[in-house]
Design an enzyme around this catalytic site. Structure first.
Site, short mmCIF file in Angstrom:
data_model
loop_
_atom_site.label_atom_id
_atom_site.label_comp_id
_atom_site.label_asym_id
_atom_site.label_seq_id
_atom_site.Cartn_x
_atom_site.Cartn_y
_atom_site.Cartn_z
N SER A 15 0.68 -1.47 -0.01
CA SER A 15 -0.11 0.22 -0.07
C SER A 15 0.86 1.21 0.18
CB SER A 15 -0.87 0.08 1.21
OG SER A 15 -0.18 -0.03 2.41
N SER A 137 12.25 10.07 6.21
CA SER A 137 11.08 10.97 6.47
C SER A 137 11.82 12.55 6.82
CB SER A 137 10.22 10.61 7.77
OG SER A 137 9.15 11.69 8.21
N TYR A 150 9.84 7.51 16.37
CA TYR A 150 9.76 7.61 14.69
C TYR A 150 11.07 8.49 14.42
CZ TYR A 150 7.87 8.12 10.17
OH TYR A 150 7.88 8.01 8.78
#
Length: 270
Positions: A15, A137, A150
């Site tokens: 996904s 990220s 994270y």
């Protein structure tokens, strides 16, 4: 870099960014190896990707990873490019977060991605060609509130990739780090909360983010141009990422250390 008839292996391909990357690479003539935990969802993605090998496994399972690596290499005689994309995000304050959440996120987003790469770098270096991309990220450039685990994992992933790039710079293997901002995926919905449970809802900024297919095209275009740091973001997130971008001159300087025998001198000194 021309990807026609090249083998590209993507983790977290069921996904979001992973699925979008698979479709974009397929449109450029690549042969796809798709991995993730959900075989049914991988099969749905594969319908859009031409000739595809599906290798479902959990990235934390070392034995399953080793077996998948063997199968991916054997499929067409080698893996030309690999994308370490599997991961999970976080939405919780550090003051309220169980330590196990830190362990789980770092294992999935950092340690497992390193293991994935380690299983391939010998193969690529021996062939004298190949490439690796790590999905970090903007939170791997700038520490973001509610994402301490994270950010720690994504900063660490970038550090590993930067050091690895230098080590492989004389081996014909490229290393790219991709820093996405808000992409319209389920990343917030699947994020872990303070007790390790899934959040179950998204963020407005994510829902209104860059479409995954558009992000995937930008990512692959940048890889084709041999960009080492790839920021795919808009607005304030893009500005934050650019502010913390590593200068190319510095990356060249570190690669130059390897070219000048730095590793051999270190090993000779014991």
């Amino acid at each position: 870099m021309d990807f026609k008839d090249k083998v590209v292996w993507i983790t977290g391909a069921s996904s979001g960014i992973g699925a979008a990357l698979a479709r974009e690479w397929a449109s450029r003539g690549a042969h796809l190896v798709l991995s993730g935990r959900d075989e049914a969802r991988l099969s749905e993605v594969a319908k859009d990707c031409g000739e595809t090998l599906i290798l479902p496994f959990d990235v934390r399972d070392d034995d399953a990873l080793a077996e998948a690596t063997r199968k991916a290499i054997d499929w067409k005689g080698g893996v030309d490019f690999a994308v370490a994309n599997a991961g999970v995000s976080q939405r919780s304050q550090a003051l309220k977060t169980d330590m196990q959440v830190y362990r789980d996120i770092i294992e999935i987003d950092l340690t497992a991605q390193i293991a994935f790469a380690q299983g391939l770098i010998g193969h690529m270096a021996e062939r004298g060609s190949g490439g690796l991309a790590f999905i970090s990220s903007i939170a791997g450039k700038v520490g973001v509130p509610m994402r301490t685990a994270y950010s720690a994992a994504k900063f660490g992933l970038a550090g590993y990739a930067d050091a690895l790039r230098a080590e492989l710079s004389q081996k014909g293997v490229s290393v790219h780090v991709i820093y996405p901002g808000s992409i319209a995926t389920d990343v917030s919905r699947n994020a872990l909360t303070a007790d390790g449970s899934k959040r179950g809802r998204s963020d407005k900024v994510i829902d209104e983010g860059i479409r995954p297919d558009d992000a995937a095209k930008k990512m692959i275009d940048a890889i084709v141009l041999a960009q080492r740091e790839i920021i795919v973001a808009e607005g304030m997130e893009e500005a934050m990422g650019e502010l913390r971008r590593t200068p190319d001159q510095l990356l060249d300087q570190v690669a130059g250390m390897v070219a000048n025998g730095y590793m051999e001198k270190m090993e000779a000194e014991g």
